[in-house]
Write a protein that holds these residues in place. Structure first.
Motif, PDB file in Angstrom:
ATOM      1  N   PHE A  10       6.234   6.687 -37.275  1.00 31.44           N
ATOM      2  CA  PHE A  10       5.417   5.506 -37.500  1.00 31.44           C
ATOM      3  C   PHE A  10       5.834   4.373 -36.569  1.00 31.44           C
ATOM      4  O   PHE A  10       4.987   3.690 -35.981  1.00 31.44           O
ATOM      5  CB  PHE A  10       5.532   5.069 -38.965  1.00 31.44           C
ATOM      6  N   LEU A  11       7.149   4.172 -36.413  1.00 32.49           N
ATOM      7  CA  LEU A  11       7.641   3.122 -35.520  1.00 32.49           C
ATOM      8  C   LEU A  11       7.270   3.423 -34.066  1.00 32.49           C
ATOM      9  O   LEU A  11       6.963   2.507 -33.295  1.00 32.49           O
ATOM     10  CB  LEU A  11       9.153   2.965 -35.671  1.00 32.49           C
ATOM     11  N   ARG A  12       7.279   4.678 -33.687  1.00 28.64           N
ATOM     12  CA  ARG A  12       6.891   5.068 -32.331  1.00 28.64           C
ATOM     13  C   ARG A  12       5.411   4.738 -32.083  1.00 28.64           C
ATOM     14  O   ARG A  12       5.046   4.246 -31.017  1.00 28.64           O
ATOM     15  CB  ARG A  12       7.153   6.551 -32.126  1.00 28.64           C
ATOM     16  N   ILE A  13       4.572   4.987 -33.082  1.00 28.36           N
ATOM     17  CA  ILE A  13       3.146   4.680 -32.957  1.00 28.36           C
ATOM     18  C   ILE A  13       2.929   3.171 -32.859  1.00 28.36           C
ATOM     19  O   ILE A  13       2.147   2.697 -32.031  1.00 28.36           O
ATOM     20  CB  ILE A  13       2.358   5.269 -34.152  1.00 28.36           C
ATOM     21  N   LEU A  14       3.643   2.401 -33.683  1.00 24.85           N
ATOM     22  CA  LEU A  14       3.524   0.941 -33.620  1.00 24.85           C
ATOM     23  C   LEU A  14       3.967   0.400 -32.264  1.00 24.85           C
ATOM     24  O   LEU A  14       3.319  -0.489 -31.701  1.00 24.85           O
ATOM     25  CB  LEU A  14       4.350   0.285 -34.729  1.00 24.85           C
ATOM     26  N   ASP A  15       5.065   0.922 -31.725  1.00 22.35           N
ATOM     27  CA  ASP A  15       5.545   0.490 -30.418  1.00 22.35           C
ATOM     28  C   ASP A  15       4.529   0.814 -29.331  1.00 22.35           C
ATOM     29  O   ASP A  15       4.278   0.009 -28.439  1.00 22.35           O
ATOM     30  CB  ASP A  15       6.889   1.145 -30.094  1.00 22.35           C
ATOM     31  N   SER A  16       3.906   1.978 -29.421  1.00 22.21           N
ATOM     32  CA  SER A  16       2.900   2.371 -28.444  1.00 22.21           C
ATOM     33  C   SER A  16       1.680   1.446 -28.508  1.00 22.21           C
ATOM     34  O   SER A  16       1.174   1.000 -27.479  1.00 22.21           O
ATOM     35  CB  SER A  16       2.481   3.818 -28.686  1.00 22.21           C
ATOM     36  N   LEU A  17       1.212   1.149 -29.715  1.00 22.66           N
ATOM     37  CA  LEU A  17       0.060   0.250 -29.866  1.00 22.66           C
ATOM     38  C   LEU A  17       0.381  -1.151 -29.368  1.00 22.66           C
ATOM     39  O   LEU A  17      -0.434  -1.780 -28.685  1.00 22.66           O
ATOM     40  CB  LEU A  17      -0.377   0.197 -31.329  1.00 22.66           C
ATOM     41  N   TYR A  18       1.559  -1.654 -29.717  1.00 19.36           N
ATOM     42  CA  TYR A  18       1.967  -2.980 -29.251  1.00 19.36           C
ATOM     43  C   TYR A  18       1.996  -3.018 -27.726  1.00 19.36           C
ATOM     44  O   TYR A  18       1.534  -3.976 -27.112  1.00 19.36           O
ATOM     45  CB  TYR A  18       3.346  -3.339 -29.816  1.00 19.36           C
ATOM     46  N   GLY A  19       2.519  -1.962 -27.126  1.00 20.73           N
ATOM     47  CA  GLY A  19       2.582  -1.908 -25.667  1.00 20.73           C
ATOM     48  C   GLY A  19       1.206  -1.887 -25.036  1.00 20.73           C
ATOM     49  O   GLY A  19       0.945  -2.587 -24.061  1.00 20.73           O
ATOM     50  N   ARG A  20       0.294  -1.099 -25.572  1.00 22.14           N
ATOM     51  CA  ARG A  20      -1.056  -1.013 -25.016  1.00 22.14           C
ATOM     52  C   ARG A  20      -1.829  -2.310 -25.156  1.00 22.14           C
ATOM     53  O   ARG A  20      -2.665  -2.633 -24.318  1.00 22.14           O
ATOM     54  CB  ARG A  20      -1.841   0.100 -25.690  1.00 22.14           C
ATOM     55  N   ILE A  21      -1.558  -3.054 -26.225  1.00 20.75           N
ATOM     56  CA  ILE A  21      -2.304  -4.288 -26.471  1.00 20.75           C
ATOM     57  C   ILE A  21      -1.684  -5.484 -25.759  1.00 20.75           C
ATOM     58  O   ILE A  21      -2.392  -6.312 -25.184  1.00 20.75           O
ATOM     59  CB  ILE A  21      -2.393  -4.558 -27.991  1.00 20.75           C
ATOM     60  N   PHE A  22      -0.352  -5.609 -25.785  1.00 23.31           N
ATOM     61  CA  PHE A  22       0.291  -6.822 -25.294  1.00 23.31           C
ATOM     62  C   PHE A  22       1.087  -6.656 -24.000  1.00 23.31           C
ATOM     63  O   PHE A  22       1.075  -7.532 -23.155  1.00 23.31           O
ATOM     64  CB  PHE A  22       1.218  -7.400 -26.371  1.00 23.31           C
ATOM     65  N   GLN A  42      14.141  10.383  -5.240  1.00 23.25           N
ATOM     66  CA  GLN A  42      13.857   9.287  -6.154  1.00 23.25           C
ATOM     67  C   GLN A  42      13.566   9.808  -7.563  1.00 23.25           C
ATOM     68  O   GLN A  42      13.343  10.997  -7.763  1.00 23.25           O
ATOM     69  CB  GLN A  42      12.710   8.407  -5.656  1.00 23.25           C
ATOM     70  N   TYR A  43      13.600   8.886  -8.513  1.00 29.41           N
ATOM     71  CA  TYR A  43      13.365   9.230  -9.902  1.00 29.41           C
ATOM     72  C   TYR A  43      11.969   8.778 -10.317  1.00 29.41           C
ATOM     73  O   TYR A  43      11.516   7.714  -9.912  1.00 29.41           O
ATOM     74  CB  TYR A  43      14.402   8.555 -10.803  1.00 29.41           C
ATOM     75  N   THR A  44      11.310   9.590 -11.137  1.00 29.65           N
ATOM     76  CA  THR A  44       9.994   9.250 -11.651  1.00 29.65           C
ATOM     77  C   THR A  44      10.013   9.338 -13.167  1.00 29.65           C
ATOM     78  O   THR A  44      10.831  10.033 -13.759  1.00 29.65           O
ATOM     79  CB  THR A  44       8.909  10.198 -11.104  1.00 29.65           C
ATOM     80  N   SER A  45       9.106   8.640 -13.794  1.00 29.12           N
ATOM     81  CA  SER A  45       8.949   8.671 -15.242  1.00 29.12           C
ATOM     82  C   SER A  45       7.519   8.245 -15.538  1.00 29.12           C
ATOM     83  O   SER A  45       6.657   8.296 -14.657  1.00 29.12           O
ATOM     84  CB  SER A  45       9.953   7.730 -15.916  1.00 29.12           C
ATOM     85  N   ARG A  46       7.271   7.799 -16.765  1.00 30.58           N
ATOM     86  CA  ARG A  46       5.967   7.253 -17.102  1.00 30.58           C
ATOM     87  C   ARG A  46       6.149   6.151 -18.128  1.00 30.58           C
ATOM     88  O   ARG A  46       7.187   6.058 -18.788  1.00 30.58           O
ATOM     89  CB  ARG A  46       5.039   8.337 -17.621  1.00 30.58           C
ATOM     90  N   CYS A  47       5.132   5.319 -18.255  1.00 29.94           N
ATOM     91  CA  CYS A  47       5.174   4.218 -19.205  1.00 29.94           C
ATOM     92  C   CYS A  47       5.135   4.776 -20.627  1.00 29.94           C
ATOM     93  O   CYS A  47       4.409   5.731 -20.899  1.00 29.94           O
ATOM     94  CB  CYS A  47       3.987   3.286 -18.964  1.00 29.94           C
ATOM     95  N   ARG A  48       5.915   4.187 -21.512  1.00 29.39           N
ATOM     96  CA  ARG A  48       5.964   4.631 -22.906  1.00 29.39           C
ATOM     97  C   ARG A  48       4.626   4.484 -23.604  1.00 29.39           C
ATOM     98  O   ARG A  48       4.269   5.291 -24.446  1.00 29.39           O
ATOM     99  CB  ARG A  48       6.963   3.773 -23.681  1.00 29.39           C
ATOM    100  N   SER A  49       3.883   3.443 -23.272  1.00 28.22           N
ATOM    101  CA  SER A  49       2.662   3.137 -24.002  1.00 28.22           C
ATOM    102  C   SER A  49       1.414   3.727 -23.359  1.00 28.22           C
ATOM    103  O   SER A  49       0.665   4.452 -24.003  1.00 28.22           O
ATOM    104  CB  SER A  49       2.495   1.628 -24.113  1.00 28.22           C
ATOM    105  N   CYS A  50       1.191   3.419 -22.083  1.00 29.79           N
ATOM    106  CA  CYS A  50      -0.060   3.833 -21.448  1.00 29.79           C
ATOM    107  C   CYS A  50       0.076   5.111 -20.626  1.00 29.79           C
ATOM    108  O   CYS A  50      -0.908   5.616 -20.107  1.00 29.79           O
ATOM    109  CB  CYS A  50      -0.603   2.712 -20.579  1.00 29.79           C
ATOM    110  N   ARG A  51       1.295   5.616 -20.479  1.00 27.83           N
ATOM    111  CA  ARG A  51       1.598   6.870 -19.793  1.00 27.83           C
ATOM    112  C   ARG A  51       1.246   6.876 -18.302  1.00 27.83           C
ATOM    113  O   ARG A  51       1.063   7.932 -17.711  1.00 27.83           O
ATOM    114  CB  ARG A  51       0.926   8.039 -20.488  1.00 27.83           C
ATOM    115  N   LYS A  52       1.153   5.713 -17.678  1.00 26.23           N
ATOM    116  CA  LYS A  52       0.945   5.666 -16.235  1.00 26.23           C
ATOM    117  C   LYS A  52       2.254   6.025 -15.543  1.00 26.23           C
ATOM    118  O   LYS A  52       3.335   5.720 -16.033  1.00 26.23           O
ATOM    119  CB  LYS A  52       0.500   4.272 -15.812  1.00 26.23           C
ATOM    120  N   PRO A  53       2.173   6.691 -14.383  1.00 27.06           N
ATOM    121  CA  PRO A  53       3.401   7.101 -13.682  1.00 27.06           C
ATOM    122  C   PRO A  53       4.188   5.902 -13.153  1.00 27.06           C
ATOM    123  O   PRO A  53       3.601   4.919 -12.712  1.00 27.06           O
ATOM    124  CB  PRO A  53       2.890   7.973 -12.542  1.00 27.06           C
TER     125      PRO A  53
END
Length: 69
Positions: A10-22, A42-53
């Motif tokens: 649940f906390l992971r979902i809230l963090d994702s929504l907060y990230g996408r909105i704010f 180099q190192y690569t990852s993705r955004c926690r909320s919107c999953r952009k590289p």
């Protein structure tokens, strides 16, 4: 134990929504530590909320990877 797993999910979902909105619309992306991969020199990852590289510029300094976004 199931309650703790549900709470964490649940906390992971809230963090994702907060990230996408704010965070993400303002350009304040947070990288996902579980998706860090070393690609060549180099190192690569993705955004926690919107999953952009994302790509690492220097230690603790991550930006969106415009080449793959």
């Amino acid at each position: 134990m199931d309650f703790e797993d549900d709470k964490r999910g649940f906390l992971r979902i809230l963090d994702s929504l907060y990230g996408r909105i704010f965070r993400c619309p303002r350009g304040k992306h947070k990288r996902s530590s579980s998706h860090i991969r070393k690609t060549g020199d180099q190192y690569t990852s993705r955004c926690r909320s919107c999953r952009k590289p994302m790509v690492r510029l220097s230690k603790r300094n991550w930006v969106l990877d415009d080449r793959r976004a």
